[in-house]
Design a protein around this motif. Structure first.
Motif, mmCIF file in Angstrom:
data_model
loop_
_atom_site.group_PDB
_atom_site.id
_atom_site.type_symbol
_atom_site.label_atom_id
_atom_site.label_comp_id
_atom_site.label_asym_id
_atom_site.label_seq_id
_atom_site.Cartn_x
_atom_site.Cartn_y
_atom_site.Cartn_z
ATOM 1 N N PRO A 276 0.806 -1.220 0.000
ATOM 2 C CA PRO A 276 0.000 0.000 0.000
ATOM 3 C C PRO A 276 0.844 1.277 0.000
ATOM 4 N N ALA A 277 1.987 1.241 0.660
ATOM 5 C CA ALA A 277 2.855 2.424 0.714
ATOM 6 C C ALA A 277 3.329 2.831 -0.677
ATOM 7 N N ALA A 278 3.570 1.858 -1.541
ATOM 8 C CA ALA A 278 3.998 2.170 -2.910
ATOM 9 C C ALA A 278 2.876 2.869 -3.670
ATOM 10 N N LEU A 279 1.645 2.401 -3.491
ATOM 11 C CA LEU A 279 0.512 3.062 -4.160
ATOM 12 C C LEU A 279 0.264 4.445 -3.588
ATOM 13 N N ARG A 280 0.476 4.605 -2.280
ATOM 14 C CA ARG A 280 0.273 5.927 -1.669
ATOM 15 C C ARG A 280 1.235 6.966 -2.248
ATOM 16 N N MET A 281 2.425 6.518 -2.614
ATOM 17 C CA MET A 281 3.390 7.448 -3.217
ATOM 18 C C MET A 281 2.934 7.890 -4.608
ATOM 19 N N LEU A 282 2.216 7.016 -5.311
ATOM 20 C CA LEU A 282 1.736 7.324 -6.656
ATOM 21 C C LEU A 282 0.377 8.020 -6.662
ATOM 22 N N GLN A 283 -0.370 7.881 -5.583
ATOM 23 C CA GLN A 283 -1.738 8.395 -5.498
ATOM 24 C C GLN A 283 -1.873 9.858 -5.920
ATOM 25 N N PRO A 284 -0.988 10.766 -5.485
ATOM 26 C CA PRO A 284 -1.161 12.178 -5.867
ATOM 27 C C PRO A 284 -1.114 12.432 -7.374
ATOM 28 N N ARG A 285 -0.565 11.502 -8.132
ATOM 29 C CA ARG A 285 -0.484 11.682 -9.580
ATOM 30 C C ARG A 285 -1.854 11.679 -10.249
ATOM 31 N N ILE A 286 -2.823 10.936 -9.666
ATOM 32 C CA ILE A 286 -4.135 10.862 -10.311
ATOM 33 C C ILE A 286 -5.296 11.297 -9.424
ATOM 34 N N HIS A 287 -5.061 11.472 -8.124
ATOM 35 C CA HIS A 287 -6.151 11.920 -7.247
ATOM 36 C C HIS A 287 -6.565 13.332 -7.656
ATOM 37 N N ASN A 288 -7.858 13.538 -7.844
ATOM 38 C CA ASN A 288 -8.437 14.812 -8.290
ATOM 39 C C ASN A 288 -8.107 15.157 -9.738
ATOM 40 N N LEU A 289 -7.666 14.172 -10.508
ATOM 41 C CA LEU A 289 -7.394 14.366 -11.923
ATOM 42 C C LEU A 289 -8.716 14.486 -12.671
ATOM 43 N N PHE A 290 -8.806 15.443 -13.581
ATOM 44 C CA PHE A 290 -9.994 15.573 -14.422
ATOM 45 C C PHE A 290 -9.783 14.655 -15.614
ATOM 46 N N TRP A 291 -10.599 13.590 -15.692
ATOM 47 C CA TRP A 291 -10.429 12.551 -16.708
ATOM 48 C C TRP A 291 -11.796 12.123 -17.219
ATOM 49 N N LYS A 292 -11.976 12.173 -18.513
ATOM 50 C CA LYS A 292 -13.227 11.761 -19.150
ATOM 51 C C LYS A 292 -14.442 12.495 -18.559
ATOM 52 N N ARG B 259 -14.898 13.907 -15.752
ATOM 53 C CA ARG B 259 -15.114 13.714 -14.313
ATOM 54 C C ARG B 259 -13.836 14.014 -13.549
ATOM 55 N N ARG B 260 -13.971 14.470 -12.322
ATOM 56 C CA ARG B 260 -12.821 14.608 -11.424
ATOM 57 C C ARG B 260 -12.783 13.343 -10.571
ATOM 58 N N ILE B 261 -11.797 12.489 -10.840
ATOM 59 C CA ILE B 261 -11.726 11.206 -10.137
ATOM 60 C C ILE B 261 -11.081 11.378 -8.765
ATOM 61 N N ASN B 262 -11.429 10.466 -7.870
ATOM 62 C CA ASN B 262 -10.791 10.456 -6.555
ATOM 63 C C ASN B 262 -10.232 9.064 -6.311
ATOM 64 N N VAL B 263 -9.119 9.023 -5.599
ATOM 65 C CA VAL B 263 -8.383 7.778 -5.409
ATOM 66 C C VAL B 263 -8.138 7.562 -3.927
ATOM 67 N N VAL B 264 -8.476 6.351 -3.472
ATOM 68 C CA VAL B 264 -8.260 5.975 -2.077
ATOM 69 C C VAL B 264 -7.476 4.674 -2.050
ATOM 70 N N ILE B 265 -6.413 4.650 -1.258
ATOM 71 C CA ILE B 265 -5.640 3.431 -1.055
ATOM 72 C C ILE B 265 -6.160 2.784 0.218
ATOM 73 N N MET B 266 -6.553 1.531 0.113
ATOM 74 C CA MET B 266 -7.150 0.826 1.228
ATOM 75 C C MET B 266 -6.080 0.311 2.183
ATOM 76 N N GLN B 267 -6.482 0.137 3.438
ATOM 77 C CA GLN B 267 -5.598 -0.468 4.422
ATOM 78 C C GLN B 267 -5.241 -1.876 3.969
ATOM 79 N N GLU B 268 -4.063 -2.314 4.291
ATOM 80 C CA GLU B 268 -3.643 -3.669 3.909
ATOM 81 C C GLU B 268 -4.499 -4.689 4.644
ATOM 82 N N ARG B 269 -4.871 -5.733 3.925
ATOM 83 C CA ARG B 269 -5.667 -6.803 4.525
ATOM 84 C C ARG B 269 -5.006 -8.125 4.200
ATOM 85 N N SER B 270 -5.315 -9.115 4.984
ATOM 86 C CA SER B 270 -4.731 -10.430 4.747
ATOM 87 C C SER B 270 -5.510 -11.153 3.666
#
Length: 85
Positions: free
Chosen positions: A54-70, A72-83
């Motif tokens: 999840p930490a790797a995705l969190r580092m990339l998250q700002p690249r597309i969070h609130n991006l205006f795409w198609k 729409r303004r998309i939002n991105v959430v990285i979920m807590q790690e689960r087993s």
């Protein structure tokens, strides 16, 4: 394993379009995608990335969070790690 939700995508967006967007912004290829229609006004997708922390995705998250795409303004959430149990 890491999970990520992309919300407020345009209805009818294909899995291929989502993958192209993610690869364009440096994300790894997802292993599984699940479309979540919700009430229909703000469809979302749940993406699973096996072998990615999840930490790797969190580092990339700002690249597309609130991006205006198609229109729409998309939002991105990285979920807590689960087993995998």
């Amino acid at each position: 394993m890491a999970d990520m939700v992309i919300g407020n995508i345009e209805d009818g967006t294909s899995d291929e379009e989502i993958q192209e967007l993610l690869v364009k912004y440096g994300f790894p290829v997802y292993d599984h995608i699940e479309h979540v229609p919700g009430d229909g006004s703000r469809p979302a997708v749940l993406l699973s990335f096996k072998g990615t922390e999840p930490a790797a995705l969190r580092m990339l998250q700002p690249r597309i969070h609130n991006l205006f795409w198609k229109n729409r303004r998309i939002n991105v959430v990285i979920m807590q790690e689960r087993s995998d149990d």
